[in-house]
Design an enzyme around this catalytic site. Sequence first.
Site, PDB file in Angstrom:
ATOM      1  N   ASP A  52       0.855  -1.192   0.000  1.00  0.00           N
ATOM      2  CA  ASP A  52       0.000   0.000   0.000  1.00  0.00           C
ATOM      3  C   ASP A  52       0.884   1.233   0.000  1.00  0.00           C
ATOM      4  O   ASP A  52       1.621   1.481   0.950  1.00  0.00           O
ATOM      5  CB  ASP A  52      -0.894   0.019   1.240  1.00  0.00           C
ATOM      6  CG  ASP A  52      -1.793   1.243   1.218  1.00  0.00           C
ATOM      7  OD1 ASP A  52      -2.699   1.297   0.369  1.00  0.00           O
ATOM      8  OD2 ASP A  52      -1.558   2.187   2.018  1.00  0.00           O
ATOM      9  N   TYR A  57       3.592   9.550  -0.063  1.00  0.00           N
ATOM     10  CA  TYR A  57       4.487   8.917   0.925  1.00  0.00           C
ATOM     11  C   TYR A  57       5.969   9.108   0.571  1.00  0.00           C
ATOM     12  O   TYR A  57       6.847   8.750   1.356  1.00  0.00           O
ATOM     13  CB  TYR A  57       4.181   7.420   1.063  1.00  0.00           C
ATOM     14  CG  TYR A  57       2.780   7.109   1.539  1.00  0.00           C
ATOM     15  CD1 TYR A  57       1.968   8.086   2.109  1.00  0.00           C
ATOM     16  CD2 TYR A  57       2.247   5.820   1.417  1.00  0.00           C
ATOM     17  CE1 TYR A  57       0.680   7.797   2.528  1.00  0.00           C
ATOM     18  CE2 TYR A  57       0.962   5.527   1.841  1.00  0.00           C
ATOM     19  CZ  TYR A  57       0.186   6.516   2.388  1.00  0.00           C
ATOM     20  OH  TYR A  57      -1.089   6.226   2.808  1.00  0.00           O
ATOM     21  N   LYS A  86      -2.109   6.022  -4.696  1.00  0.00           N
ATOM     22  CA  LYS A  86      -3.219   6.966  -4.450  1.00  0.00           C
ATOM     23  C   LYS A  86      -2.913   8.345  -5.042  1.00  0.00           C
ATOM     24  O   LYS A  86      -1.756   8.747  -5.141  1.00  0.00           O
ATOM     25  CB  LYS A  86      -3.449   7.127  -2.940  1.00  0.00           C
ATOM     26  CG  LYS A  86      -3.459   5.817  -2.171  1.00  0.00           C
ATOM     27  CD  LYS A  86      -3.854   5.972  -0.719  1.00  0.00           C
ATOM     28  CE  LYS A  86      -3.600   4.697   0.050  1.00  0.00           C
ATOM     29  NZ  LYS A  86      -2.252   4.569   0.592  1.00  0.00           N
ATOM     30  N   HIS A 117      -7.027   9.591  -2.662  1.00  0.00           N
ATOM     31  CA  HIS A 117      -6.500   9.522  -1.290  1.00  0.00           C
ATOM     32  C   HIS A 117      -7.437  10.165  -0.255  1.00  0.00           C
ATOM     33  O   HIS A 117      -7.679   9.610   0.811  1.00  0.00           O
ATOM     34  CB  HIS A 117      -5.115  10.191  -1.259  1.00  0.00           C
ATOM     35  CG  HIS A 117      -4.209   9.665  -0.199  1.00  0.00           C
ATOM     36  ND1 HIS A 117      -2.859   9.516  -0.374  1.00  0.00           N
ATOM     37  CD2 HIS A 117      -4.442   9.266   1.067  1.00  0.00           C
ATOM     38  CE1 HIS A 117      -2.307   9.040   0.718  1.00  0.00           C
ATOM     39  NE2 HIS A 117      -3.255   8.895   1.618  1.00  0.00           N
TER      40      HIS A 117
HETATM   41  N1  LIG Z   1      -5.472   6.420   3.222  1.00  0.00           N
HETATM   42  C1  LIG Z   1      -5.007   7.147   4.202  1.00  0.00           C
HETATM   43  O1  LIG Z   1      -5.357   8.313   4.364  1.00  0.00           O
HETATM   44  C2  LIG Z   1      -4.050   6.548   5.153  1.00  0.00           C
HETATM   45  C3  LIG Z   1      -3.416   5.382   4.830  1.00  0.00           C
HETATM   46  N2  LIG Z   1      -2.518   4.817   5.692  1.00  0.00           N
HETATM   47  C4  LIG Z   1      -1.891   3.535   5.275  1.00  0.00           C
HETATM   48  O2  LIG Z   1      -2.013   2.613   6.356  1.00  0.00           O
HETATM   49  C5  LIG Z   1      -0.711   2.195   6.760  1.00  0.00           C
HETATM   50  C6  LIG Z   1      -0.690   1.861   8.233  1.00  0.00           C
HETATM   51  O3  LIG Z   1      -1.144   2.919   9.015  1.00  0.00           O
HETATM   52  P1  LIG Z   1      -0.221   3.686  10.070  1.00  0.00           P
HETATM   53  O4  LIG Z   1      -0.921   4.970  10.366  1.00  0.00           O
HETATM   54  O5  LIG Z   1       1.143   3.711   9.562  1.00  0.00           O
HETATM   55  O6  LIG Z   1      -0.359   2.888  11.392  1.00  0.00           O
HETATM   56  P2  LIG Z   1      -0.300   1.396  11.985  1.00  0.00           P
HETATM   57  O7  LIG Z   1      -1.542   1.228  12.759  1.00  0.00           O
HETATM   58  O8  LIG Z   1       0.046   0.409  10.943  1.00  0.00           O
HETATM   59  O9  LIG Z   1       0.868   1.547  13.035  1.00  0.00           O
HETATM   60  C7  LIG Z   1       2.180   1.736  12.650  1.00  0.00           C
HETATM   61  C8  LIG Z   1       3.056   1.630  13.894  1.00  0.00           C
HETATM   62  O10 LIG Z   1       2.966   0.306  14.429  1.00  0.00           O
HETATM   63  C9  LIG Z   1       4.302  -0.194  14.595  1.00  0.00           C
HETATM   64  N3  LIG Z   1       4.238  -1.671  14.416  1.00  0.00           N
HETATM   65  C10 LIG Z   1       3.965  -2.361  13.277  1.00  0.00           C
HETATM   66  N4  LIG Z   1       3.983  -3.685  13.517  1.00  0.00           N
HETATM   67  C11 LIG Z   1       4.280  -3.852  14.821  1.00  0.00           C
HETATM   68  C12 LIG Z   1       4.437  -4.980  15.669  1.00  0.00           C
HETATM   69  N5  LIG Z   1       4.287  -6.219  15.218  1.00  0.00           N
HETATM   70  N6  LIG Z   1       4.758  -4.757  16.975  1.00  0.00           N
HETATM   71  C13 LIG Z   1       4.900  -3.503  17.448  1.00  0.00           C
HETATM   72  N7  LIG Z   1       4.754  -2.371  16.713  1.00  0.00           N
HETATM   73  C14 LIG Z   1       4.448  -2.547  15.409  1.00  0.00           C
HETATM   74  C15 LIG Z   1       5.115   0.506  13.546  1.00  0.00           C
HETATM   75  O11 LIG Z   1       6.487   0.544  13.879  1.00  0.00           O
HETATM   76  C16 LIG Z   1       4.514   1.894  13.569  1.00  0.00           C
HETATM   77  O12 LIG Z   1       5.074   2.670  14.594  1.00  0.00           O
HETATM   78  C17 LIG Z   1       0.181   3.354   6.343  1.00  0.00           C
HETATM   79  O13 LIG Z   1       1.531   2.991   6.296  1.00  0.00           O
HETATM   80  C18 LIG Z   1      -0.413   3.677   4.986  1.00  0.00           C
HETATM   81  O14 LIG Z   1       0.036   2.746   4.039  1.00  0.00           O
HETATM   82  C19 LIG Z   1      -2.265   5.396   6.905  1.00  0.00           C
HETATM   83  C20 LIG Z   1      -2.850   6.579   7.274  1.00  0.00           C
HETATM   84  C21 LIG Z   1      -3.807   7.255   6.422  1.00  0.00           C
HETATM   85  O1  LIG Z   2      -2.054   8.173   4.009  1.00  0.00           O
HETATM   86  C1  LIG Z   2      -1.675   9.002   4.759  1.00  0.00           C
HETATM   87  O2  LIG Z   2      -0.632   8.924   5.550  1.00  0.00           O
HETATM   88  C2  LIG Z   2      -0.424  10.222   6.029  1.00  0.00           C
HETATM   89  C3  LIG Z   2       0.571  10.248   7.036  1.00  0.00           C
HETATM   90  O3  LIG Z   2       1.794  10.199   6.302  1.00  0.00           O
HETATM   91  C4  LIG Z   2      -1.780  10.780   6.163  1.00  0.00           C
HETATM   92  O4  LIG Z   2      -1.874  12.134   6.213  1.00  0.00           O
HETATM   93  C5  LIG Z   2      -2.303  10.315   4.908  1.00  0.00           C
HETATM   94  O5  LIG Z   2      -3.631  10.301   4.777  1.00  0.00           O
END
Ligand SMILES: NC(=O)C1=CN([C@@H]2O[C@H](COP(=O)(O)OP(=O)(O)OC[C@H]3O[C@@H](n4cnc5c(N)ncnc54)[C@H](O)[C@@H]3O)[C@@H](O)[C@H]2O)C=CC1
Ligand SMILES: O=C1O[C@H](CO)[C@@H](O)[C@@H]1O
Length: 322
Positions: A52, A57, A86, A117
Amino acid sequence: MLHPKNTEIYFELNTKAKIPALGLGTANEPEQIPQTKQAIKAAIKAGYRLIDTAWAYQCEDRIGEALREIFDEGVLKREDIFITTKVWPTHWDIASESIDRSLKNLGVDYVDLVLQHWPLCFNRVEDKNGVDGIVRNPTHEDGSPNINTEGDYLSTYKQLEKMYLNKDPRFKAIGVSNYPVEYLQRLLKECTVVPALNQVEIHPQLPQVELREFCQTHKIVLESYSPFGATGSPLNQNQRFQALAEKYSCTPNDILLAYNIRQGQVVVPRSVNPKNIVSNIEFVPLAKEDITFLTQYGLENPMRFRDEPFAESIPGFRENKN
Ligand SMILES: NC(=O)C1=CN([C@@H]2O[C@H](COP(=O)(O)OP(=O)(O)OC[C@H]3O[C@@H](n4cnc5c(N)ncnc54)[C@H](O)[C@@H]3O)[C@@H](O)[C@H]2O)C=CC1
Ligand SMILES: O=C1O[C@H](CO)[C@@H](O)[C@@H]1O
């Protein structure tokens, strides 16, 4: 009893394509971006087949480098990996250019899924230090988001729809992200192509019950971002999840992933740590009554962890409720 790994589970999109239940999120912190390449390689080695990403990013080129090396090994081919990218709100009126840029960065001819996005239109503000010379999150002097008030958020999806209907070879499916029910209702009235997927924040403290029912009815796959509540969230410290982890002899994070996967929702947890990337493939057969219990808890204690200031105008974003 033998259980699959999360990496062995697939769901079906309304295009009939299969999408892996588990993917690697790549919205890495700026200082972690150089680690993206090794994270992708670790994930693919562990069995992940979904990546993803997004133009915003700033790591698509690192993913491209990893994929080139993986494909050069000759074991996996492009069609073995599901890639999502996205279109960021700065590109709301130039979706096609955004797709070109992402494909160039990723070094591939097509992606499997393109998402809008955010249902927002930003003004494009040039800055040589921005992403490709553009400010990613433009703001006015008072800090408020620099929204293009003439722009219609649905315009981006309509551009994607037109390209899709014209059989654009650069992507296989189109979808949205951060769309609440109200916006999906409008989309379904004005468009003919039902989004294949809606990516939103979902975890036990944001169960998105209404959105889930709507998406189920319209055959839109839900995908959970921030399944752990993003970096530093207190979710895995919650006693309820810890008690369930004891019951299933797993970690609270495993419970959080199972909460989504067991409901047919794709999850894209983010990590650059190979140990965590591998541990996130563990499947937990979380029972229906435990899912119901977690959802009830979330309905009573809602918490959104990714409440972006620019999302203020989107229904549901400024209230911590679903
Ligand atoms: N469409 C959108 O607007 C958004 C999309 N995303 C997508 O979703 C993905 C995941 O969301 P995030 O906000 O990054 O949060 P997340 O809920 O995946 O948490 C990430 C955190 O969890 C930690 N982590 C991962 N696996 C672990 C484990 N097994 N044990 C302990 N800690 C662990 C990572 O080091 C990081 O600090 C993003 O990387 C992105 O690809 C994220 C935010 C917004
Ligand atoms: O997908 C996303 O990830 C960011 C954080 O980098 C957030 O703003 C965005 O929607």
